[in-house]
Write a protein that holds these residues in place. Structure first.
Motif, short mmCIF file in Angstrom:
data_model
loop_
_atom_site.label_atom_id
_atom_site.label_comp_id
_atom_site.label_asym_id
_atom_site.label_seq_id
_atom_site.Cartn_x
_atom_site.Cartn_y
_atom_site.Cartn_z
N VAL A 1 11.93 2.71 -13.87
CA VAL A 1 10.85 1.80 -14.21
C VAL A 1 9.93 1.61 -13.01
O VAL A 1 10.30 1.90 -11.88
CB VAL A 1 11.40 0.42 -14.66
CG1 VAL A 1 12.21 0.55 -15.95
CG2 VAL A 1 12.25 -0.23 -13.58
N SER A 2 8.76 1.08 -13.29
CA SER A 2 7.80 0.78 -12.23
C SER A 2 7.78 -0.72 -11.96
O SER A 2 8.28 -1.52 -12.76
CB SER A 2 6.40 1.23 -12.66
OG SER A 2 5.95 0.42 -13.74
N ALA A 3 7.16 -1.09 -10.87
CA ALA A 3 6.98 -2.51 -10.56
C ALA A 3 6.14 -3.19 -11.64
O ALA A 3 6.39 -4.35 -12.00
CB ALA A 3 6.34 -2.68 -9.19
N LEU A 4 5.17 -2.47 -12.19
CA LEU A 4 4.34 -3.03 -13.28
C LEU A 4 5.19 -3.34 -14.51
O LEU A 4 4.99 -4.37 -15.16
CB LEU A 4 3.23 -2.05 -13.66
CG LEU A 4 2.08 -1.95 -12.67
CD1 LEU A 4 1.15 -0.79 -13.06
CD2 LEU A 4 1.31 -3.25 -12.60
N PHE A 5 6.11 -2.47 -14.83
CA PHE A 5 7.01 -2.68 -15.96
C PHE A 5 7.86 -3.93 -15.73
O PHE A 5 7.98 -4.79 -16.61
CB PHE A 5 7.89 -1.45 -16.16
CG PHE A 5 8.89 -1.60 -17.28
CD1 PHE A 5 8.52 -1.35 -18.58
CD2 PHE A 5 10.18 -1.99 -17.01
CE1 PHE A 5 9.44 -1.49 -19.62
CE2 PHE A 5 11.12 -2.13 -18.03
CZ PHE A 5 10.74 -1.88 -19.34
N ILE A 6 8.44 -4.04 -14.56
CA ILE A 6 9.28 -5.20 -14.24
C ILE A 6 8.44 -6.48 -14.27
O ILE A 6 8.88 -7.50 -14.80
CB ILE A 6 9.97 -5.02 -12.87
CG1 ILE A 6 10.99 -3.85 -12.93
CG2 ILE A 6 10.67 -6.30 -12.42
CD1 ILE A 6 12.18 -4.06 -13.83
N ALA A 7 7.22 -6.42 -13.75
CA ALA A 7 6.34 -7.58 -13.78
C ALA A 7 6.09 -8.04 -15.21
O ALA A 7 6.17 -9.24 -15.52
CB ALA A 7 5.01 -7.26 -13.08
N LYS A 8 5.82 -7.10 -16.08
CA LYS A 8 5.56 -7.42 -17.48
C LYS A 8 6.80 -8.03 -18.13
O LYS A 8 6.71 -9.04 -18.83
CB LYS A 8 5.12 -6.15 -18.22
CG LYS A 8 4.81 -6.35 -19.67
CD LYS A 8 3.49 -7.06 -19.86
CE LYS A 8 3.12 -7.06 -21.34
NZ LYS A 8 1.92 -7.83 -21.58
N CYS A 9 7.95 -7.43 -17.91
CA CYS A 9 9.19 -7.93 -18.50
C CYS A 9 9.52 -9.34 -18.02
O CYS A 9 10.07 -10.14 -18.77
CB CYS A 9 10.36 -7.00 -18.17
SG CYS A 9 10.29 -5.43 -19.03
N CYS A 10 9.22 -9.62 -16.77
CA CYS A 10 9.56 -10.91 -16.17
C CYS A 10 8.44 -11.94 -16.28
O CYS A 10 8.60 -13.07 -15.81
CB CYS A 10 9.94 -10.71 -14.70
SG CYS A 10 11.46 -9.77 -14.48
N ASN A 11 7.32 -11.52 -16.87
CA ASN A 11 6.17 -12.42 -17.00
C ASN A 11 5.72 -12.94 -15.63
O ASN A 11 5.48 -14.13 -15.44
CB ASN A 11 6.48 -13.57 -17.95
CG ASN A 11 5.23 -14.27 -18.43
OD1 ASN A 11 4.17 -13.66 -18.52
ND2 ASN A 11 5.34 -15.56 -18.71
N LEU A 12 5.63 -12.00 -14.68
CA LEU A 12 5.18 -12.31 -13.32
C LEU A 12 3.96 -11.48 -12.99
O LEU A 12 3.71 -10.45 -13.62
CB LEU A 12 6.29 -11.98 -12.31
CG LEU A 12 7.61 -12.73 -12.44
CD1 LEU A 12 8.65 -12.13 -11.51
CD2 LEU A 12 7.41 -14.21 -12.14
N THR A 13 3.21 -11.89 -11.98
CA THR A 13 2.11 -11.06 -11.51
C THR A 13 2.70 -9.89 -10.72
O THR A 13 3.86 -9.94 -10.27
CB THR A 13 1.16 -11.84 -10.58
OG1 THR A 13 1.88 -12.18 -9.38
CG2 THR A 13 0.63 -13.10 -11.26
N ILE A 14 1.92 -8.85 -10.54
CA ILE A 14 2.39 -7.71 -9.76
C ILE A 14 2.65 -8.13 -8.32
O ILE A 14 3.62 -7.67 -7.70
CB ILE A 14 1.43 -6.50 -9.85
CG1 ILE A 14 2.05 -5.26 -9.19
CG2 ILE A 14 0.08 -6.82 -9.26
CD1 ILE A 14 3.33 -4.77 -9.83
N GLU A 15 1.85 -9.05 -7.79
CA GLU A 15 2.06 -9.51 -6.42
C GLU A 15 3.40 -10.26 -6.29
O GLU A 15 4.14 -10.04 -5.32
CB GLU A 15 0.90 -10.42 -5.98
CG GLU A 15 -0.43 -9.72 -5.84
CD GLU A 15 -1.17 -9.49 -7.17
OE1 GLU A 15 -2.10 -8.69 -7.18
OE2 GLU A 15 -0.80 -10.11 -8.19
N GLU A 16 3.69 -11.11 -7.26
CA GLU A 16 4.98 -11.83 -7.24
C GLU A 16 6.15 -10.85 -7.34
O GLU A 16 7.14 -10.96 -6.63
CB GLU A 16 5.06 -12.82 -8.41
CG GLU A 16 4.14 -14.00 -8.29
CD GLU A 16 4.08 -14.82 -9.57
OE1 GLU A 16 4.07 -16.06 -9.46
OE2 GLU A 16 4.05 -14.23 -10.69
#
Length: 135
Positions: free
Chosen positions: A55-70
């Motif tokens: 997975v990518s950081a973007l995918f994890i961000a989306k799954c966790c409902n976080l910004t890419i920076e967070e």
């Protein structure tokens, strides 16, 4: 569609199963902030049997409902040495960025560990193993 991918749809397309053991409560990851812990659980859920989360950081961000920076901040923490970790592997790091995703450093160690010697659990594991080998 608005152009965004669905975390649920992506997760249902071949993601694996990860054991979550009560020993996580004794892990130093419990001392991390809520976002970092959420990102760690998302990586565990996305992990394949080989310990790789493709997975990518973007995918994890989306799954966790976080910004890419967070999310990147959380990934940095999980990829950094942890002096309080019970594991000495890789100075307590949990993640390593690799081509195609992330490697969960101690994943195989915990996946192969038998957490239960309870008779019923042992019997069920043996049955599942026998059933799987007959396929």
């Amino acid at each position: 569609s608005d152009g965004h991918f669905s975390c649920r749809r992506e997760m249902s397309m071949g993601m694996g199963f990860t054991k979550l053991d009560e020993n996580i409560l004794q892990s130093s990851v419990m001392n991390e902030d809520g976002n970092t812990f959420k990102v760690w659980i998302a990586f565990l859920a996305a992990c394949k049997q080989d310990g790789i989360a493709p997975v990518s950081a973007l995918f994890i961000a989306k799954c966790c409902n976080l910004t890419i920076e967070e999310t990147e901040k959380c990934i940095e923490k999980l990829s950094s040495p942890d002096k309080y970790s019970r594991s000495t592997n890789d100075n307590g790091r949990r993640l390593e960025r690799i081509d195609g995703g992330y490697k969960l450093i101690n994943y195989l160690k915990y996946r192969d560990f038998s957490y239960s010697t309870n008779y019923e659990a042992v019997r069920k594991r043996k049955y599942r193993k026998q059933t799987k080998s007959k396929r």
